[in-house]
Design a protein around this motif. Sequence first.
Motif, short mmCIF file in Angstrom:
data_model
loop_
_atom_site.label_atom_id
_atom_site.label_comp_id
_atom_site.label_asym_id
_atom_site.label_seq_id
_atom_site.Cartn_x
_atom_site.Cartn_y
_atom_site.Cartn_z
N ARG A 57 0.85 -1.19 0.00
CA ARG A 57 0.00 0.00 0.00
C ARG A 57 0.88 1.25 0.00
O ARG A 57 1.91 1.28 0.68
CB ARG A 57 -0.93 0.00 1.21
CG ARG A 57 -1.93 1.14 1.21
CD ARG A 57 -2.96 0.99 2.30
NE ARG A 57 -3.94 2.07 2.24
CZ ARG A 57 -5.00 2.17 3.03
NH1 ARG A 57 -5.23 1.24 3.93
NH2 ARG A 57 -5.82 3.19 2.91
N THR A 58 0.45 2.25 -0.76
CA THR A 58 1.27 3.45 -0.92
C THR A 58 0.54 4.70 -0.45
O THR A 58 -0.69 4.75 -0.43
CB THR A 58 1.69 3.63 -2.39
OG1 THR A 58 0.51 3.72 -3.20
CG2 THR A 58 2.54 2.46 -2.85
N TYR A 59 1.33 5.71 -0.11
CA TYR A 59 0.81 6.99 0.36
C TYR A 59 1.65 8.10 -0.27
O TYR A 59 2.85 7.94 -0.48
CB TYR A 59 0.92 7.08 1.89
CG TYR A 59 0.22 5.97 2.63
CD1 TYR A 59 0.84 4.75 2.87
CD2 TYR A 59 -1.10 6.15 3.07
CE1 TYR A 59 0.20 3.73 3.53
CE2 TYR A 59 -1.75 5.13 3.75
CZ TYR A 59 -1.10 3.93 3.98
OH TYR A 59 -1.74 2.92 4.64
N TYR A 60 1.00 9.24 -0.51
CA TYR A 60 1.69 10.36 -1.14
C TYR A 60 1.26 11.68 -0.50
O TYR A 60 0.11 11.84 -0.11
CB TYR A 60 1.38 10.43 -2.64
CG TYR A 60 1.85 9.23 -3.42
CD1 TYR A 60 1.01 8.16 -3.67
CD2 TYR A 60 3.17 9.18 -3.89
CE1 TYR A 60 1.46 7.06 -4.37
CE2 TYR A 60 3.62 8.08 -4.60
CZ TYR A 60 2.76 7.02 -4.83
OH TYR A 60 3.21 5.93 -5.53
N ALA A 61 2.22 12.59 -0.44
CA ALA A 61 1.87 13.96 -0.08
C ALA A 61 1.08 14.58 -1.23
O ALA A 61 1.29 14.24 -2.41
CB ALA A 61 3.14 14.77 0.18
N ASP A 62 0.18 15.49 -0.91
CA ASP A 62 -0.65 16.10 -1.95
C ASP A 62 0.20 16.79 -3.01
O ASP A 62 -0.16 16.82 -4.19
CB ASP A 62 -1.60 17.12 -1.32
CG ASP A 62 -2.72 16.45 -0.54
OD1 ASP A 62 -3.35 17.15 0.28
OD2 ASP A 62 -2.96 15.25 -0.73
N SER A 63 1.34 17.33 -2.60
CA SER A 63 2.17 18.10 -3.53
C SER A 63 2.83 17.25 -4.60
O SER A 63 3.29 17.78 -5.62
CB SER A 63 3.25 18.86 -2.74
OG SER A 63 4.06 17.95 -2.02
N VAL A 64 2.88 15.93 -4.39
CA VAL A 64 3.54 15.07 -5.37
C VAL A 64 2.59 14.06 -5.99
O VAL A 64 2.98 13.32 -6.92
CB VAL A 64 4.75 14.33 -4.74
CG1 VAL A 64 5.70 15.31 -4.08
CG2 VAL A 64 4.30 13.25 -3.76
N LYS A 65 1.36 14.02 -5.53
CA LYS A 65 0.40 13.03 -6.01
C LYS A 65 0.19 13.22 -7.51
O LYS A 65 0.00 14.33 -7.99
CB LYS A 65 -0.91 13.20 -5.24
CG LYS A 65 -1.76 11.96 -5.18
CD LYS A 65 -2.93 12.17 -4.21
CE LYS A 65 -2.47 12.24 -2.77
NZ LYS A 65 -3.59 12.36 -1.81
N GLY A 66 0.26 12.11 -8.23
CA GLY A 66 0.10 12.16 -9.67
C GLY A 66 1.40 12.40 -10.43
O GLY A 66 1.44 12.23 -11.65
N ARG A 67 2.46 12.79 -9.73
CA ARG A 67 3.76 13.03 -10.37
C ARG A 67 4.81 12.03 -9.91
O ARG A 67 5.69 11.67 -10.68
CB ARG A 67 4.26 14.45 -10.06
CG ARG A 67 3.34 15.55 -10.53
CD ARG A 67 4.00 16.93 -10.37
NE ARG A 67 4.31 17.23 -8.96
CZ ARG A 67 5.52 17.54 -8.53
NH1 ARG A 67 6.54 17.59 -9.36
NH2 ARG A 67 5.71 17.83 -7.24
#
Length: 123
Positions: A57-67
């Motif tokens: 399972r993965t998690y991302y900060a909003d500032s990098v999500k999608g990149r």
Amino acid sequence: QVQLGESGGGLVQAGGSLRLSCATSGRTSNIYRVGWFRQAPGKERGFVSALIWSGGRTYYADSVKGRFTISRDNAKNQVYLQMNSLNSEDTAVYYCAASFRPGGHDPLQFAHWGQGTPVTVSS
């Protein structure tokens, strides 16, 4: 104990891509999650992404999500951070870290750290 070592940082133009690698060794069987963090000059170290060692399972900060994309190579015990569409705000030293327990994304909850690899995005 677990040891971590980052590589893959460097200088890239805005809009470009880099892939960071985090090699893990030692008692990797104790790892619950691996995270990527970054620290820009004059700023606090902040969360970028995390991956649950078992299950993925993965998690991302909003500032990098999608990149950015975090992934793991089980056979090599390596964790990667693919970074696309880089911009100047991504300039920082990037660290990978491991935790033996679940928790939040506060860097203080990760006990094991690599030495960091610098990423510079030129505009």
